[in-house]
Write a protein that holds these residues in place. Structure first.
Motif, PDB file in Angstrom:
ATOM      1  N   ASP A 182     -16.367 -11.038   3.069  1.00  0.00           N
ATOM      2  CA  ASP A 182     -16.121  -9.719   2.273  1.00  0.00           C
ATOM      3  C   ASP A 182     -14.898  -9.970   1.102  1.00  0.00           C
ATOM      4  O   ASP A 182     -14.052  -9.838   1.330  1.00  0.00           O
ATOM      5  N   TRP A 242     -12.713  -9.996  -2.055  1.00  0.00           N
ATOM      6  CA  TRP A 242     -12.048  -8.988  -2.614  1.00  0.00           C
ATOM      7  C   TRP A 242     -12.121  -9.294  -4.378  1.00  0.00           C
ATOM      8  O   TRP A 242     -11.732 -10.225  -4.965  1.00  0.00           O
ATOM      9  N   ASP A 289     -11.552  -7.227  -8.371  1.00  0.00           N
ATOM     10  CA  ASP A 289     -10.707  -6.236  -8.556  1.00  0.00           C
ATOM     11  C   ASP A 289     -11.473  -5.329  -9.155  1.00  0.00           C
ATOM     12  O   ASP A 289     -11.224  -3.743  -8.848  1.00  0.00           O
ATOM     13  N   GLU A 348     -14.200  -3.734  -8.265  1.00  0.00           N
ATOM     14  CA  GLU A 348     -14.667  -3.008  -7.084  1.00  0.00           C
ATOM     15  C   GLU A 348     -13.804  -2.300  -6.170  1.00  0.00           C
ATOM     16  O   GLU A 348     -14.007  -1.435  -5.492  1.00  0.00           O
ATOM     17  N   ASP A 349     -12.731  -3.236  -5.775  1.00  0.00           N
ATOM     18  CA  ASP A 349     -11.733  -2.668  -4.841  1.00  0.00           C
ATOM     19  C   ASP A 349     -10.573  -2.219  -5.141  1.00  0.00           C
ATOM     20  O   ASP A 349      -9.844  -1.705  -4.392  1.00  0.00           O
ATOM     21  N   SER A 369      -1.967  -3.541  -6.605  1.00  0.00           N
ATOM     22  CA  SER A 369      -2.861  -3.700  -5.855  1.00  0.00           C
ATOM     23  C   SER A 369      -3.287  -5.118  -5.474  1.00  0.00           C
ATOM     24  O   SER A 369      -3.641  -5.758  -4.510  1.00  0.00           O
ATOM     25  N   ALA A 374      -3.329  -7.647  -2.378  1.00  0.00           N
ATOM     26  CA  ALA A 374      -4.682  -8.088  -1.935  1.00  0.00           C
ATOM     27  C   ALA A 374      -4.346  -9.861  -1.914  1.00  0.00           C
ATOM     28  O   ALA A 374      -5.245 -10.263  -0.958  1.00  0.00           O
TER      29      ALA A 374
END
Length: 210
Positions: A95, A97, A99, A101-102, A112, A116
């Motif tokens: 999955d 990560w 940026d 989309e998350d 953030s 992450a």
């Protein structure tokens, strides 16, 4: 003559009451020849914890159901990295990560990203001529990734450099084996397979089921 003092009579129950054996596990014979058994209660055994509760946690990492690699890249390379992300997402145990989309609307972008990076299981660093030459947040992400890597045990696969073109590799990344994800389709497929092998090794180290 003074009469002899008579010894006090023993009670019948006193004559016949006898304790046999250890006091913790004994039979008491009482007056009517019946017996009463006494035993101390067994010590209560401590409750056993499930195996999952005894598993060690390495650092601040917690292995969930999927491996989470952080994708570090320059904005100029976002299209190619997005395509790579979709390819990773096809693996049902990964999955990534990303940026774009998350990070949710309204979230603080820099905070953030920092969180992450430190919560990720690996950092895939996409290098290009633009990324390594130009100023930008890419270099801050790179520093965050290297700082996080410094907290990992020796031998941990965490930093994975990926060249998108024939660019120079930053000196800070030279200790790490990099791959060239450019060229013809056959070559890119071969490189992708080697990247998946590296991620699988990391996943097994964290106990993530493949």
């Amino acid at each position: 003559m003074p009469s002899k003092a008579q010894a006090p009579k023993k009670n019948a129950a006193d004559e016949k009451s006898t304790i046999h054996g250890d006091v913790n596990h004994s039979n008491i014979i009482i007056g009517d020849n019946s017996s009463l058994s006494i035993s101390t209660p067994k010590e209560q055994q401590p409750e056993k914890l499930p195996a999952e509760a005894l598993s060690p946690i390495v650092g601040s990492e917690s292995a969930g159901s999927k491996l989470i690699p952080f994708l570090c890249y320059a904005k100029e390379n976002s299209i190619g990295v997005r395509e790579f992300r979709e390819r990773l997402r096809a693996e049902n145990w990964v999955d990534p990560w990303f940026d774009e989309e998350d990070i949710l609307p309204g979230q603080k972008w820099e905070e953030s990203v920092t969180e992450a990076v430190h919560n990720s299981h690996a950092v895939m660093i996409f290098l290009s001529s633009i990324a390594v030459r130009m100023d930008g947040f890419f270099h801050k992400e790179l520093k965050l990734a290297l700082d996080a890597a410094a907290e990992k045990p020796d031998g941990t696969i965490f930093i994975i450099p990926i060249r998108l073109d024939n660019c120079d590799v930053p000196r800070r990344l030279l200790p790490y084996q990099y791959v060239d994800y450019f060229g013809d389709v056959a070559h890119k497929d071969h490189v992708y397979s080697s990247l998946i092998s590296a991620l699988k090794s990391r996943a097994r180290n964290l106990g993530i089921q493949l």
